[in-house]
Design a protein around this motif. Structure first.
Motif, PDB file in Angstrom:
ATOM      1  N   GLN A 170       2.506 -10.008   2.401  1.00 35.34           N
ATOM      2  CA  GLN A 170       3.473 -10.639   3.296  1.00 35.34           C
ATOM      3  C   GLN A 170       3.940  -9.684   4.391  1.00 35.34           C
ATOM      4  O   GLN A 170       4.437 -10.140   5.419  1.00 35.34           O
ATOM      5  CB  GLN A 170       4.694 -11.124   2.502  1.00 35.34           C
ATOM      6  N   VAL A 171       3.817  -8.373   4.165  1.00 35.49           N
ATOM      7  CA  VAL A 171       4.431  -7.426   5.094  1.00 35.49           C
ATOM      8  C   VAL A 171       3.463  -6.487   5.807  1.00 35.49           C
ATOM      9  O   VAL A 171       3.774  -6.000   6.888  1.00 35.49           O
ATOM     10  CB  VAL A 171       5.523  -6.577   4.382  1.00 35.49           C
ATOM     11  N   VAL A 172       2.304  -6.216   5.222  1.00 31.66           N
ATOM     12  CA  VAL A 172       1.391  -5.220   5.792  1.00 31.66           C
ATOM     13  C   VAL A 172       0.275  -5.901   6.586  1.00 31.66           C
ATOM     14  O   VAL A 172      -0.371  -6.821   6.086  1.00 31.66           O
ATOM     15  CB  VAL A 172       0.789  -4.339   4.671  1.00 31.66           C
ATOM     16  N   PRO A 173       0.046  -5.465   7.827  1.00 28.61           N
ATOM     17  CA  PRO A 173      -1.050  -6.036   8.623  1.00 28.61           C
ATOM     18  C   PRO A 173      -2.411  -5.857   7.931  1.00 28.61           C
ATOM     19  O   PRO A 173      -2.670  -4.865   7.259  1.00 28.61           O
ATOM     20  CB  PRO A 173      -0.997  -5.237   9.929  1.00 28.61           C
ATOM     21  N   ARG A 174      -3.249  -6.844   8.123  1.00 28.24           N
ATOM     22  CA  ARG A 174      -4.563  -6.905   7.463  1.00 28.24           C
ATOM     23  C   ARG A 174      -5.396  -5.634   7.692  1.00 28.24           C
ATOM     24  O   ARG A 174      -6.050  -5.144   6.784  1.00 28.24           O
ATOM     25  CB  ARG A 174      -5.307  -8.128   7.990  1.00 28.24           C
ATOM     26  N   LYS A 175      -5.352  -5.105   8.897  1.00 27.60           N
ATOM     27  CA  LYS A 175      -6.137  -3.898   9.222  1.00 27.60           C
ATOM     28  C   LYS A 175      -5.813  -2.753   8.261  1.00 27.60           C
ATOM     29  O   LYS A 175      -6.704  -2.047   7.786  1.00 27.60           O
ATOM     30  CB  LYS A 175      -5.821  -3.489  10.660  1.00 27.60           C
ATOM     31  N   TYR A 176      -4.518  -2.567   7.947  1.00 30.61           N
ATOM     32  CA  TYR A 176      -4.102  -1.465   7.086  1.00 30.61           C
ATOM     33  C   TYR A 176      -4.327  -1.786   5.602  1.00 30.61           C
ATOM     34  O   TYR A 176      -4.624  -0.891   4.824  1.00 30.61           O
ATOM     35  CB  TYR A 176      -2.654  -1.083   7.375  1.00 30.61           C
TER      36      TYR A 176
END
Length: 192
Positions: A170-176
């Motif tokens: 819910q909080v971390v962008p997909r790239k990371y």
């Protein structure tokens, strides 16, 4: 209703440390005297710097990364609201950090100087027990992540992460997230 102040949040958090007296809580909270505000993309710690503070993330999101080659890095962890954060190996040893910490969103942190924290911990058995418990939880988390990385199937890594830390999606962008799970963003998108 107004948002609680940073000092009120810190006092509430420290008040949960088992055995920490009200006087110790107040004295320790007074040492968390440095407020930090990072804009998205700003660095808390760069590789090569010596970590001199322990931070409490009040709001925002940060990533801990390890540079592999120039222009190439891998994400090894995250700092969310109400979590403790530092470049831990450097914080413990006083040596330059191999890791960097960067804000992925505007972030607000409170910091305590390394020397102040260590001095207080040496004089407070309750804080020493709390710190040991926090380190044990962190070690278990690191070991679980190591197991994830040993799994050859990206779908298994993703499933274990969903079970262990569902909030992360819910909080971390997909790239990371993809970097953390050692897969490409495209593989992560396909599996999700």
């Amino acid at each position: 209703m107004p948002e609680p102040s940073a000092s009120a949040l810190l006092l509430a958090l420290l008040g949960q440390v088992p055995g920490l007296s009200p006087a110790e809580t107040t004295a320790l909270a007074a040492r968390w005297n440095r407020g930090l505000h990072l804009r998205r993309g700003e660095f808390l710690v760069l590789p090569g710097e010596v970590e001199q503070r322990l931070c409490l993330v009040r709001a925002g999101l940060l990533r801990i990364y390890y540079p592999i080659l120039p222009g190439e890095e891998t994400c090894v962890g995250f700092g969310y609201a109400n979590s403790l954060l530092c470049a831990f190996p450097s914080f413990v040893t006083g040596q330059p950090s191999a890791y960097g910490i960067q804000a992925l969103r505007q972030s607000e942190l409170l910091a305590i100087n390394r020397a102040d924290f260590q001095e207080f911990m040496e004089n407070s058995p309750a804080l020493a027990r709390f710190w040991r418990a926090e380190l044990e939880k962190a070690l278990i988390g690191r070991m679980e992540h190591e197991i994830d990385l040993l799994l050859p199937d990206p779908a298994q890594r993703l499933a274990r992460m969903r079970q262990r830390s569902p909030h992360i999606f819910q909080v971390v962008p997909r790239k990371y997230l993809a970097s953390y799970l050692r897969m490409t963003p495209e593989t992560l998108s396909r599996l999700r």
